[in-house]
Write a protein that holds these residues in place. Structure first.
Motif, short mmCIF file in Angstrom:
data_model
loop_
_atom_site.label_atom_id
_atom_site.label_comp_id
_atom_site.label_asym_id
_atom_site.label_seq_id
_atom_site.Cartn_x
_atom_site.Cartn_y
_atom_site.Cartn_z
N ASP A 94 0.84 -1.21 0.00
CA ASP A 94 0.00 0.00 0.00
C ASP A 94 0.87 1.24 0.00
O ASP A 94 2.09 1.16 -0.16
N ALA A 95 0.23 2.39 0.21
CA ALA A 95 0.96 3.66 0.15
C ALA A 95 1.99 3.78 1.24
O ALA A 95 2.96 4.55 1.12
N ASN A 96 1.81 3.04 2.34
CA ASN A 96 2.80 3.05 3.43
C ASN A 96 3.91 2.02 3.22
O ASN A 96 4.69 1.76 4.14
N GLU A 97 3.92 1.41 2.04
CA GLU A 97 4.91 0.40 1.67
C GLU A 97 4.81 -0.83 2.55
O GLU A 97 5.80 -1.54 2.73
N ARG A 98 3.58 -1.11 3.05
CA ARG A 98 3.37 -2.33 3.80
C ARG A 98 2.74 -3.35 2.87
O ARG A 98 1.77 -3.08 2.17
N VAL A 99 3.29 -4.54 2.84
CA VAL A 99 2.88 -5.57 1.89
C VAL A 99 1.49 -6.06 2.25
O VAL A 99 1.21 -6.45 3.39
N ARG A 100 0.58 -6.02 1.23
CA ARG A 100 -0.75 -6.61 1.40
C ARG A 100 -0.79 -8.02 0.85
O ARG A 100 -1.34 -8.91 1.50
N VAL A 101 -0.22 -8.21 -0.36
CA VAL A 101 -0.24 -9.53 -0.98
C VAL A 101 1.13 -9.80 -1.57
O VAL A 101 1.73 -8.91 -2.18
N SER A 102 1.60 -11.02 -1.41
CA SER A 102 2.89 -11.42 -2.00
C SER A 102 2.91 -12.92 -2.18
O SER A 102 2.40 -13.67 -1.33
N THR A 103 3.46 -13.36 -3.29
CA THR A 103 3.64 -14.81 -3.49
C THR A 103 4.79 -15.33 -2.66
O THR A 103 5.01 -16.56 -2.57
N ASP A 104 5.54 -14.43 -2.07
CA ASP A 104 6.61 -14.82 -1.14
C ASP A 104 6.06 -14.69 0.27
O ASP A 104 5.87 -13.57 0.76
N PRO A 105 5.76 -15.79 0.97
CA PRO A 105 5.12 -15.72 2.30
C PRO A 105 5.92 -14.92 3.32
O PRO A 105 5.36 -14.35 4.25
N SER A 106 7.25 -14.85 3.15
CA SER A 106 8.07 -14.15 4.15
C SER A 106 7.85 -12.64 4.13
O SER A 106 8.25 -11.93 5.06
N LEU A 107 7.22 -12.14 3.06
CA LEU A 107 7.00 -10.70 2.96
C LEU A 107 5.60 -10.28 3.38
O LEU A 107 5.30 -9.07 3.38
N GLU A 108 4.69 -11.22 3.68
CA GLU A 108 3.33 -10.88 4.06
C GLU A 108 3.32 -9.96 5.30
O GLU A 108 3.98 -10.26 6.30
N ASP A 109 2.57 -8.85 5.17
CA ASP A 109 2.41 -7.87 6.26
C ASP A 109 3.74 -7.30 6.75
O ASP A 109 3.84 -6.84 7.89
#
Length: 545
Positions: A94-109
């Motif tokens: 999102d605009a705060n550069e926080r991951v909403r969706v990723s195919t890499d589970p280590s990057l979630e949230d």
């Protein structure tokens, strides 16, 4: 290290060549990897950037990012993009550069790793990032809202990543035939190295490095440890080797090795002897001693051709300085000449005594008196002529003795009426006697054919600083082809007519040059030969007289 020293020369060369080949192959592989990586970054970078822009422009992504925490369909879109495009991961933040969706589970949230801080402000970026220990090619593209067909605010960021291939994958992908090419190059390199090692082994005659070093050391010790000069030439008359003695005798520069004789301005008789141009046979194979005059030295040179397996490798010439020996020979020759003159005088007196004895036995005493008076008058006239014109006892005695020798050989020795010589210092007298003796001997040899009427004329003139000696004869003369080289070759007049070689005239020339003068062959209109010598000699002082 000890094992390396025990290897043969061919083995060492083969080992070194294989090492070079290995280094070359590694270098080729490294260059191929670098080129493959550059190609991957250029080609795949454009594809990853295009996919990121495509995902960022999808209305589904824009609508979900416009609503906080909404993720409807984003996971499906990301997974579908990964599957269809065969990339490593798709991440949407999102605009705060926080991951909403990723195919890499280590990057979630988790906060999205940014390649450039300007990405937060809506800038695009492409490059490489290390994620979870893996180096990946990454493209980060902003998601912007659309309001009335105009770009609005920054809603978030899409990141598409692709793993860099491993070194093996890059090497394999560089060219489908790269390994084949490297294998062929390795085989050719090994075969070439082996053939090169064998060739060098043959060229070094099977000698190992320590044996070659030993031979070189022994050669240096031999060449520079002998008293004779040695000079070696290749087939093109370039100096390949010259020791210090030869360099000194021939007056060659320190850097003479590698230069040709003509570059060193070697010419004349010396050039002919060194190159074999004066040899009687076609190739100069016959070893013989040649006399060469070089810078006031009498050099005896012996030239040998060097061949191996039928190939002409060059020549080796040895040089011996015989200047001192020639001086000794000159002194010995004076004693030998004295002995011959005494023998001639003994023979002449014996003939006169036999004649007187015969006349006495015949009882013709008046004829005995007339004969004795004639002999006495002739002897006294010669003595008077020589002693009145030549006041140096040594030269006068020499001419008297030469007159007896000439008389025995039926040659008339004449002393010119223009002859005049004062008393000289002992050393000066010896040099004048040497020149006169050599020239007179050569002249007597030239006319000693037994024919009646043969003569030799001697004229000695002196001024305040020099002595001129002229000796002429009625012989056949000196051939034109020898006249210009007779002194350089060291010929005598007899050698000039008979083809033999000597150093009589060479010694005469050395004495004249040492005295600041010269000796030359003068032309004689009536035939015969005429030698004129000049010596820088002053008469003895009155006090010494």
């Amino acid at each position: 290290m000890r094992g390396l020293r025990r290897r043969t020369l061919a083995g060492q060369l083969l080992f070194l060549q294989l090492g070079i080949i290995a280094v070359v192959l590694v270098g080729v592989g490294a260059v191929s990897l670098a080129q493959s990586e550059a190609t991957f970054g250029r080609v795949e970078g454009r594809r990853v950037s295009a996919l990121a822009e495509q995902v960022a422009a999808n209305p589904l992504v824009r609508d979900n990012l416009a609503v906080p925490d909404q993720r409807t369909g984003l996971a499906t879109l990301a997974l579908q993009t990964v599957t269809q495009s065969r990339i490593t991961a798709v991440t949407i933040a999102d605009a705060n550069e926080r991951v909403r969706v990723s195919t890499d589970p280590s990057l979630e949230d988790q906060p999205m790793p940014l390649g450039d801080p300007d990405v937060r402000a809506g800038a695009s970026w492409s490059g490489s990032l290390t994620l979870d220990g893996d180096r990946q090619l990454v493209s980060q593209v902003p998601v912007l809202s659309i309001v009335d067909d105009h770009v609005g605010e920054h809603l978030g960021t899409v990141m598409v990543a692709e793993d860099f291939p491993s070194a093996w994958e890059r090497l394999r992908g560089a060219s489908s035939y790269l390994l084949t090419y490297l294998g062929i190059a390795l085989a050719l390199g090994v075969a070439g190295s082996w053939l090169l090692a064998r060739r060098i082994k043959r060229q070094t005659l099977g000698l190992e490095p320590h044996e070659i070093t030993g031979l070189a050391e022994h050669r240096e010790a031999l060449l520079y440890g002998i008293a004779e000069g040695v000079i070696a030439l290749d087939p093109h008359d370039r100096i390949t080797l010259v020791n210090d003695v030869a360099r000194r005798l021939l007056d060659l520069p320190q850097h003479a090795a590698g230069m040709s004789l003509r570059d060193l301005r070697v010419e004349g008789r010396l050039l002919d002897v060194l190159t074999g141009a004066d040899a009687p046979d076609a190739h100069g194979d016959a070893p013989r001693d040649d006399v060469v005059i070089r810078r006031g030295r009498i050099l005896v040179m012996n030239r040998m051709r060097v061949t191996r397996d039928g190939r002409h490798l060059g020549t080796v010439t040895t040089l011996r300085d015989r200047t001192t020996l020639a001086n000794l020979e000159r002194e010995l020759g004076s004693f030998r000449s004295t002995t011959q003159l005494l023998r001639a005088q003994t023979h002449e007196f014996a003939n006169q005594l036999h004649t007187i004895s015969g006349l006495i036995q015949l009882g013709d005493y008046d004829e005995v008196v007339r004969y004795v008076d004639a002999v006495t008058e002739r002897r006294q006239s010669l003595d008077l002529l020589v002693n009145s014109r030549i006041r140096d006892p040594a030269v006068a005695a020499l001419l008297m003795a030469k007159a007896s020798l000439a008389s025995e050989r039926r040659v008339d020795l004449r002393v010119s009426d223009e002859t005049s010589l004062d008393r000289l210092e002992a050393e000066d007298s010896a040099d004048v006697a040497t020149v006169v003796g050599n020239l007179v001997d050569n002249a007597i040899d030239a006319v000693s054919s037994g024919s009646p009427g043969e003569w030799v004329s001697v004229e000695i003139r002196q001024d305040a600083a020099s002595v001129e000696i002229s000796v002429s004869d009625s012989g056949p003369g000196v051939p034109a082809e020898v006249a210009q080289e007779v002194f350089a070759h060291g010929f005598t007049t007899k050698a000039a007519t008979a083809g033999e070689r000597g150093i009589g005239l060479a010694l005469t020339r050395l004495v004249c040059q040492r005295r600041g003068g010269e000796v030359r062959l003068a032309s004689t209109p009536g035939g015969g030969a005429s030698f004129v010598a000049h010596l820088g000699i002053a008469p003895v002082s009155e006090a010494v007289r």
